[in-house]
Write a protein that holds these residues in place. Structure first.
Motif, PDB file in Angstrom:
ATOM      1  N   ARG A 145       0.965  -1.199   0.462  1.00  0.00           N
ATOM      2  CA  ARG A 145      -0.370  -0.117  -0.326  1.00  0.00           C
ATOM      3  C   ARG A 145       1.389   1.339   0.158  1.00  0.00           C
ATOM      4  NH1 ARG A 145      -3.269   2.744  -1.317  1.00  0.00           N
ATOM      5  NH2 ARG A 145      -5.180   3.391   0.241  1.00  0.00           N
ATOM      6  N   ARG A 187      -1.324  -3.541   2.687  1.00  0.00           N
ATOM      7  CA  ARG A 187      -2.607  -3.512   2.068  1.00  0.00           C
ATOM      8  C   ARG A 187      -3.555  -4.267   2.826  1.00  0.00           C
ATOM      9  NH1 ARG A 187      -6.051  -0.965  -0.686  1.00  0.00           N
ATOM     10  NH2 ARG A 187      -5.253  -0.641  -2.652  1.00  0.00           N
ATOM     11  N   ILE A 222      -4.420   9.723   3.248  1.00  0.00           N
ATOM     12  CA  ILE A 222      -3.776   9.076   4.792  1.00  0.00           C
ATOM     13  C   ILE A 222      -4.104  10.181   5.557  1.00  0.00           C
ATOM     14  CG2 ILE A 222      -1.751   9.156   5.496  1.00  0.00           C
ATOM     15  CD1 ILE A 222      -0.357   9.009   3.230  1.00  0.00           C
ATOM     16  N   ILE A 256      -5.433   4.468   4.469  1.00  0.00           N
ATOM     17  CA  ILE A 256      -4.260   4.411   5.547  1.00  0.00           C
ATOM     18  C   ILE A 256      -4.673   5.620   6.821  1.00  0.00           C
ATOM     19  CG2 ILE A 256      -1.781   4.371   5.658  1.00  0.00           C
ATOM     20  CD1 ILE A 256      -1.805   5.169   2.858  1.00  0.00           C
ATOM     21  N   SER A 266      -5.436  -0.259   5.947  1.00  0.00           N
ATOM     22  CA  SER A 266      -4.326  -0.337   6.548  1.00  0.00           C
ATOM     23  C   SER A 266      -3.698   0.377   6.849  1.00  0.00           C
ATOM     24  CB  SER A 266      -2.999  -0.264   5.296  1.00  0.00           C
ATOM     25  OG  SER A 266      -3.300  -0.193   4.218  1.00  0.00           O
TER      26      SER A 266
END
Ligand SMILES: Nc1ncnc2c1ncn2[C@@H]1O[C@H](COP(=O)(O)OP(=O)(O)OP(=O)(O)O)[C@@H](O)[C@H]1O
Ligand SMILES: Nc1ncnc2c1ncn2[C@@H]1O[C@H](COP(=O)(O)OP(=O)(O)OP(=O)(O)O)[C@@H](O)[C@H]1O
Ligand SMILES: [Mg+2]
Ligand SMILES: [Mg+2]
Lengths: 330, 292, 353, 508
Positions: free
Chosen positions: D3, D28, D80, D160, D191
């Motif tokens: 990822r 991931r 993110i 993320i 993730s």
């Protein structure tokens, strides 16, 4: 000490001007003095330098700077607060010629040119005192006028006393409103004070407030009342509302000092520059306001009386009541 | 003689209005700046430059409306300068503010000398004309207060601006353009303070006089803080100051030395400060950057 | 690892000195450009300023005379800043100090010089301390914001001194000032004719003293602690209220000294409205000095030189003295924006690590 | 496929290389634990990924596409989200405002706070976080603030998720709840990177782990399955450390402090209610509890920072009253719960910090002025004996790593030979090496006869150090009993107020 006044080469006289702390741009005292020197420069061919003190503490070093330079035939100091500095300079440089404008102090070897604040504002006071009850179109029925001070300084209070004396001389029952702006550079506040006075019934306001006074004219225009200028002729600023200016021709005084120097008649001692000398007084030039004939007559008569010394004006607020009691027109 | 009800009270009220209008505008500007995390000690410089540019604009164009626009732009220029110094160059905000105040006085004086050959006052220029007993700018300033309050507390922009002012680092971590919001704060501040200055020179009067703001910028700082950086509060804080200033005018010449009477609005402010509005906390992020 | 800090400290000092110098040069350059744009000759102007600041005994003396009040007011601002208090009220404290010193100084007390003079100085300092202490009191008692309080009290203090100088304490004559102080309360001049007195050296001494107090004494340590981290200081048993009031009083006392020294040394009397803004300019001085008490000495001399120089600039050229104010404003801004200076000056990039 | 891939990241700070060619991969749908001592560079690495900090060299690829992340905005755009080690909150704003700002999910200029609050409340309820969306953040305890931080990341729905020490101030139950959420997210395909100093947590939730030491990656994406705490600790610190060593007091000494019915009201609410306890020499009394249940106030009262009402407050046989100075003079030491707000003056040097509060002592000063050499000597001595990693004693504390900052505080308090020590959160955010050291110090002081009151949100720590344990819940001491009377779960439940068993309370 280097002394220069003795050695006089055949060159144009050189003048040093120490302005007052207001500095140039006041359209008044300082600007007029500067004008006087410019006129002298053109007419008499002198040269001059000037300094603008930032605070009273600068008077001494700046006067000394001129005196030490040794190249100035005459120092012109503006404003009575330079007294202490001049005393000291005179002690160290006994031969330096100094003209002291707007002071009645007697200093050995200094030529003091004294003006009378009271004489400057008195006639405007007379106009106001008569005008407020007159049929002039912007006057009202209220028997009230006003006077506005920039800052509460003793010499300005003398001007206030002169104005009030003028009002009461012809109109003892007139109510004279007084207020102080607290600054010479706040026309906004000057205007508010003027509006407040006009609102409380005043129809003529004399300002002694430097640039704050510009707000007074603005107020006069806004509510369609009268005002008086001060210093140099201000009538053109609002010709329909400024009746007259309490004139003080500092430019002429300064010019006279220079011309006295040039023609050799300059001598130390006290010079009076009053109404009689034409240095202070009152001017309606450039004003569109027409004063009733009756008022003009009384003003003229009064002026003559003052010049003749028949009418001696009060110089302080404290002296006002007794003066008013003793001196009445008629 | 004077009828208190029909003369004195309306007169004092009108006076209060016209004296508090520039203070409301400038303090409101301060609200945006402080809410974005930039102390607003430079309001004086923005007002003064606004006042000057307004007169210059009106002088050159002979149109008071263009003058107003110029006044606002002038204030914004100083706001931008304050912003660049504080945001980009991370200058101490107190010093930037005070430094700009000195600089604005010096440059307006210099420019007067260069443009009008007189460093004391400008010529009279076309100014706003209206028939109402008080300036439309007063009403506009009230509307601006409402708009500001809405903008700050009811919009995304306001939320983000406040977030930036409270914690620039957190705001950055939320993906906000911290510098953008800070510049927005100082620019709005400059615009409003500039409009306040414009009111002084082009509405209340029709000329510029050297240093004509006469410390109003500092009073606006006081009002801004006293109002707890809240738009609506600036109205009553400026109102109290303007009112006591109007009242002191009436009290003058009644035997009390003028210096003492003139202190009235300041004494009132001090009392309000000590007993009325305690423990004022500015936004936590004032003076901080997102890198601290 | 051999003493990172020693290297650091001298490097840092050198760095900030070079930045301050760079700022000064930049300010002068920028104003030169402005002058040239306004069709004045910058070379002539700076020559005149230099002449007026350092060109003769008079010039040097005048520079130091101008520096003296700024040294006090700059120091006063810096002191409060150490406790993270913003004392905008130095101007008012200075006026209070001035009127108090003038009042005591003008009293015909049967005291010798070495008693009367110190007494007047101390009373002046006390007056300033009292006014500033009042702000400190308001802050600890009511949580009043000191920025507001000092701005407001400036006007009140100036009005009160104006009242005193206009009425109860007014000397005879058409000027609003008090009586001349007695000979026994006078700071005597160092060179006859020039206004320079011991006050300048006293000011330096006070800077040194404050430096020692701030860096080496328990009180200074406590003041700095409170300034950096109130809560940690409180946890460490430091009485915050006491420290806030004391730092304000110390700051105010130094502000009062500015006024007292000016009255006793330069004017010899209190003159209403005597200050051309020494108090506010002190903020700039403190900025230039990065709030360091010893830096204040240098910074005030630089500003003093600009002021003294402006007198000659005034006399010998027709260049408006407003340029001096512009330069001063620019100096403040450049000095406080090292990043800006770095951007505008050719500067060797240093590698980290 | 990976990822996130961070390749050869280098980051230099003045005087330190924080990251030295670090390569980091995140798969991931996995939870990856990033381990390392204080100052190892964990936060720095994550800050680079989140755009809070710019790398000097190295590349980042996300889903095998190279990206340049200059600021959090761009990181957010890459999906993110990050929970920061140090809270990124505006205290005067509400929970809702803090959570939604920047991503208001409303159209137009107008921001409908009520609508937003409803949404946030739904989110809160979904994750069983007990708080109100309309609360002002400043009114929340640190633990709840931590939850706001976590909610922020959840609200933004990032793919993320970086969590930098999210559990430092959570109770075991809350940690469990958080882990449930994390697993759920993982199953949704997200993730997650988790930074923690609690190795148990790594073992409990992570799929893989990496270890940073001194800015270098020494273990990269190893599977968690099959490791144990000891191995992890060894990898982190590079030496063997005893993780579970615990020593009970051999003797219980005289009574040092006896408090009866201590009450404190602030404004209209009672923050401390009828607190009674005795503390003996040779004893560590541990007070567990979730922050915001009166811990701060109790500490403040016991150190003279706040005045409370009580029936008796007897210290060494005599009533004690006064302010912080009196307490310090009576040799009551205080390790504040938060080193950055109350513990240290970070702008000042180690020297100046190590005498803070004791600066009046004759040892350091004469006639109101310091004796510089005495202070320096003292500081050097402390740096030596507490192994504070610093270039010099004149270094500003701000430039020390968190663990070393904590050591400065500990050194100051312990070296002044206190009689009674109030130790609050002594190892918050401190790595296990430093933790071990600090714990050893506390044990040896106890063994030297000091009376120690330990206040900590970390239940492990309380259980490890204390001779007796109490729980503070809603301003009341719920139970005081010998360590071991309750198991961890019971204590955890007591901390949340859901377990009350008054009968075997061992009141003193
Ligand atoms: N802004 C900064 N300026 C200078 N050095 C820094 C800065 N930020 C971090 N460092 C240094 O980088 C190193 C790594 O710091 P980092 O915060 O990444 O550690 P960490 O692993 O997160 O530690 P902790 O477990 O304490 O959170 C530290 O040694 C620190 O000294
Ligand atoms: N100006 C600086 N110079 C050098 N190091 C710094 C500087 N500022 C911060 N640091 C270091 O950077 C690191 C990261 O800072 P941060 O504020 O994240 O604390 P931390 O060490 O991660 O906190 P904790 O130890 O509580 O986990 C810290 O180790 C700190 O010592
Ligand atoms: Mg009338
Ligand atoms: Mg970290």
């Amino acid at each position: 000490n280097k002394e220069s006044a003795e050695v006089k080469p055949a060159k144009a006289p050189s003048i040093g001007l120490v302005l007052s702390t207001g500095g140039l741009g006041d359209k008044n005292f300082n600007d007029m003095a500067y004008e006087g020197l410019q006129k002298a420069q053109e007419a008499l061919g002198i040269t001059f330098d000037y300094v603008e003190p930032k605070s009273p503490s600068d008077f001494l070093p700046q006067n000394r700077m001129f005196a030490e330079a040794g190249t100035y035939d005459l120092i012109i100091a503006l404003g009575n607060d330079q007294l202490e500095a001049l005393k000291e300079i005179k002690k160290d440089f006994p031969n330096q010629k100094i003209s002291f404008i707007d002071s009645s102090a007697v200093i050995e070897g200094v030529r003091s040119v004294s003006t009378k604040w009271a004489e400057q504002t008195f006639l405007c006071g007379v106009v106001a005192g008569l005008g407020t009850l007159s049929t002039m179109d912007k006057a009202n029925k209220e028997n009230t006028v006003g006077v506005i001070l920039g800052m509460d300084f003793p010499n300005l209070r003398e001007g206030v006393a002169g104005f009030i004396a003028g009002v009461k001389y012809v109109n003892p029952d007139c109510d004279v409103l007084q207020a102080t702006v607290g600054a010479f550079n706040d026309p906004g506040k000057g205007k508010e004070i003027a509006l407040s006075m006009y609102n409380r019934g005043a129809d003529f306001i004399q300002h002694i407030a430097g640039a704050s006074g510009l707000g007074v004219f603005n107020a006069a225009k806004q509510v369609n009342r009268y005002a008086f200028g001060v210093g140099g002729n201000q009538n053109h600023l609002e010709p329909d509302h400024i009746v007259a200016t309490s004139i003080r021709n500092v430019n002429d005084m300064v010019y006279n000092e220079v011309s006295a120097l040039v023609d050799g008649s300059w001598s130390a001692g006290l010079q009076i520059s009053g109404m009689k000398e034409g240095a202070v007084g009152y001017s309606t030039e450039y004003s569109n306001v027409t004063l009733p004939e009756s008022i003009r007559t009384i003003v003229e008569q009064t002026r003559k009386k003052i010049i003749a010394g028949e009418l001696v004006l009060p110089t302080s607020m404290e002296a006002l009541p007794s003066w008013t009691a003793a001196n009445q027109y008629k | 003689m004077v009828d208190i009800l029909t003369h004195l009270i309306p007169s004092v009220l009108l006076s209060t209005i016209s004296m508090s209008t520039p203070l409301i505008l400038a303090a409101l500007g301060g609200v945006f700046s402080v809410r974005a995390g930039i102390m607003a000690l430079g309001l004086e410089s923005m007002m003064m430059t606004g006042a000057f540019c307004a007169v210059l604009g009106s002088y050159l164009s002979q149109s008071p409306l263009i003058g107003i626009v110029c006044g606002i732009l002038g204030g914004m220029l100083l706001g931008l300068l304050h912003g660049v110094l504080c945001i980009r160059y991370r200058v101490n905000q107190v010093i930037s503010g005070i430094g700009l105040n000195l600089l604005a006085l010096a440059t307006t004086t210099l420019l007067m000398q260069l443009v009008w050959k007189n460093r004391g006052s400008s010529p009279q220029v076309p100014s706003l004309e209206y028939a109402a007993p008080f300036s439309p700018l007063f009403l506009i300033s009230l509307i601006l207060v409402a708009i500001s309050a809405f903008l700050l507390f009811r919009t995304k922009f306001g939320l983000r601006l406040r977030m930036v002012g409270e914690n620039p680092k957190a705001a950055a971590s939320m993906g906000l353009r911290v510098h953008g919001y800070k510049y927005a704060g100082t620019l709005i501040c400059g615009a409003l303070a500039g409009l306040g200055g414009t009111y002084l020179s082009l509405d209340h009067l029709n000329m510029f006089v050297r240093d004509m703001t006469a410390g109003r910028g500092y009073i606006a700082v006081v009002i801004n803080i006293l109002a707890r950086y809240n738009p609506f509060n600036t109205i009553w804080c400026a109102g109290i100051f303007g009112f006591s200033d109007a009242v002191q005018i009436v009290f003058q010449g009644k035997g009390v030395p003028p210096q003492l009477v003139q202190s009235l609005p300041y004494v009132v402010t001090l009392f309000v400060l000590a007993f009325g509005v305690k423990h004022i906390t500015p936004p936590a992020g004032v003076g901080k950057s997102e890198e601290d | 690892m051999i003493s990172i800090e020693a290297q650091n400290k001298s490097q840092k000092a050198l760095h900030s000195l070079s930045l301050s110098f760079g700022a000064l040069v930049l300010a002068i350059l920028v104003s030169a450009i402005v002058m040239a744009l306004c069709r004045f000759n910058p070379m002539q102007a700076f020559a005149a300023i230099f002449q007026g600041a350092f060109g003769s005994l008079r010039a040097v003396s005048q520079t130091l005379v101008q520096a003296t009040p700024l040294m006090f007011t700059g120091l006063a601002f810096a002191i409060a800043k150490k406790a993270s208090l913003i004392n905008i009220g130095v101007e008012g404290q200075m006026y209070m100090g001035a009127i108090a010193a003038a009042w005591i100084g003008a009293m015909p007390l049967p005291l010798p010089l070495f008693v009367h003079l110190p007494l007047a100085i101390v009373i002046g300092a006390a007056a300033g301390a009292l006014l500033a202490g009042f702000v400190g009191f308001l802050k600890v008692k009511f949580g009043s914001n000191e920025v507001i309080a000092t701005i407001v009290l400036n006007t009140i203090a100036i009005n009160i001194t104006s009242y005193l100088g206009n009425y109860p304490l007014k000397a005879d004559g058409p000027t609003a000032q008090t009586n001349r102080i007695q000979q026994t309360a006078e700071l005597s001049r160092i060179f006859p004719g020039y206004q320079l007195t011991m006050a300048f050296f006293l000011a330096m001494l006070v800077c040194l003293l404050i430096y020692l107090i701030m860096e080496k004494s328990i009180l200074g340590y406590e003041i700095r602690s409170v300034g950096y981290n109130r809560l940690a200081a409180q946890t460490a048993g430091i009485n915050i209220s006491r420290v806030v009031v004391i730092s304000m009083m110390l700051s105010g006392a130094v502000g009062g000294l500015a006024g007292a020294m000016h009255v006793l040394g330069v004017d010899k009397r209190f003159i209403v409205g005597f200050s051309p803004g020494y108090g506010f300019n002190g903020i700039s001085v403190a900025a230039l000095a990065a709030d360091h008490p010893l830096g204040v000495i240098l910074a005030s001399i630089i500003f003093g030189a600009l002021n003294a120089g402006s007198m000659v600039l005034n006399r010998t050229t027709r260049i408006p003295t407003d340029f001096i104010n512009v330069i001063q404003g620019l100096v403040i801004i450049f000095v406080s924006a090292p990043a800006l200076v770095r951007e505008l000056t050719p500067h060797r990039r240093k590698r980290h690590g | 496929m990976s990822r996130v891939q961070m390749q050869d990241i280098i980051k230099d700070f003045p005087l330190t290389r924080a990251l030295d060619t670090v390569s980091f991969t995140l798969q991931r749908g996995s939870i990856h634990s990033l381990l390392g001592e204080n100052g190892a560079g964990k936060s720095t690495l994550m800050n680079i990924l989140y755009g809070m900090c710019k790398a000097d060299a190295g590349t980042i690829t996300i889903d095998d596409k190279p990206v340049v992340i200059n600021n959090p905005r761009e990181a957010i755009a890459c999906g993110i989200g990050m929970v920061h080690q140090h809270f990124m909150l505006a205290p005067v704003l509400s929970v809702t405002e803090n959570i939604v700002v920047g991503n208001e999910k409303q159209r137009g200029l107008y921001f409908d706070i009520h609508k937003a609050a409803e949404k946030v409340q739904t989110l809160i309820d979904r994750y069983h976080f007990h708080m109100q969306a309309t609360d002002c953040v400043s009114s929340l305890s640190v633990g709840v603030q931590q939850r706001v931080e976590i909610l922020k990341a959840l609200y933004h729905g990032s793919d993320i998720l970086i969590l930098d020490e999210p559990t430092a101030v959570l109770t075991p139950q809350e940690v469990d709840e958080l882990f449930v959420i994390l697993r759920m997210l993982k199953n949704e395909g997200k993730s997650i990177i988790l930074i923690t100093h609690k190795l148990k947590e790594t073992l409990a939730i992570a799929d893989t782990f990496s270890v940073l030491r001194d800015g270098r990656l020494i273990a990269s994406a190893l599977p968690v399955a099959g490791t144990n705490e000891r191995t992890l600790a060894q990898m982190m610190v590079g030496r063997n450390i005893s993780l579970t060593s615990t020593r009970r007091s051999k003797q219980r000494g005289e009574v040092c402090l006896a408090v009866e019915n201590l009450c404190l009201t602030e404004g209209s609410n009672t923050v401390l209610k009828n607190i009674s306890f005795t503390l003996h020499h040779h004893e560590i009394l541990g007070i567990a509890g979730i922050e915001g249940n009166g811990q701060s106030e109790l500490i403040e009262v016991l150190t003279g920072l706040k005045e409370a009402r009580f029936d008796s407050f007897v210290y060494e046989g005599k009533p004690l009253a006064g302010n912080a100075i009196t307490f310090l003079e009576n040799r009551i030491g205080h390790v504040p719960e938060d080193r950055s707000t109350r513990g240290l003056i970070s702008q000042m040097s180690i020297e100046e910090n190590v005498i803070l509060g004791y600066h009046h002592k004759q040892q350091f000063s004469k006639a109101g002025f310091f004796k510089p050499s005495a202070v320096t000597d003292f500081a050097k001595q402390q740096i030596d004996s507490y192994q504070i990693k610093a270039g010099s004693s004149k270094q500003a504390c701000a430039t020390l790593s968190g663990g070393n900052q904590q050591k400065v505080v500990i050194a100051r308090v312990f070296s002044e030979d206190p009689n009674l020590i109030i130790v609050a959160q002594p190892t918050r955010g401190v790595d296990i090496g430093a933790m071990e050291y600090i714990h050893e110090q506390i044990f040896s002081l106890r063994d030297a006869g000091k009376a120690i009151l330990l206040i900590s949100a970390d239940l492990d720590e309380v259980l490890r150090l204390s001779d007796r344990v109490a729980v503070l819940y809603e301003g009341q001491l719920v139970s005081i009993s010998e360590n071991g009377t309750y198991n961890e779960t019971e204590l955890g439940l007591m901390m949340t107020g859901s377990y009350q068993k008054g009968d075997n309370d061992d009141q003193h």
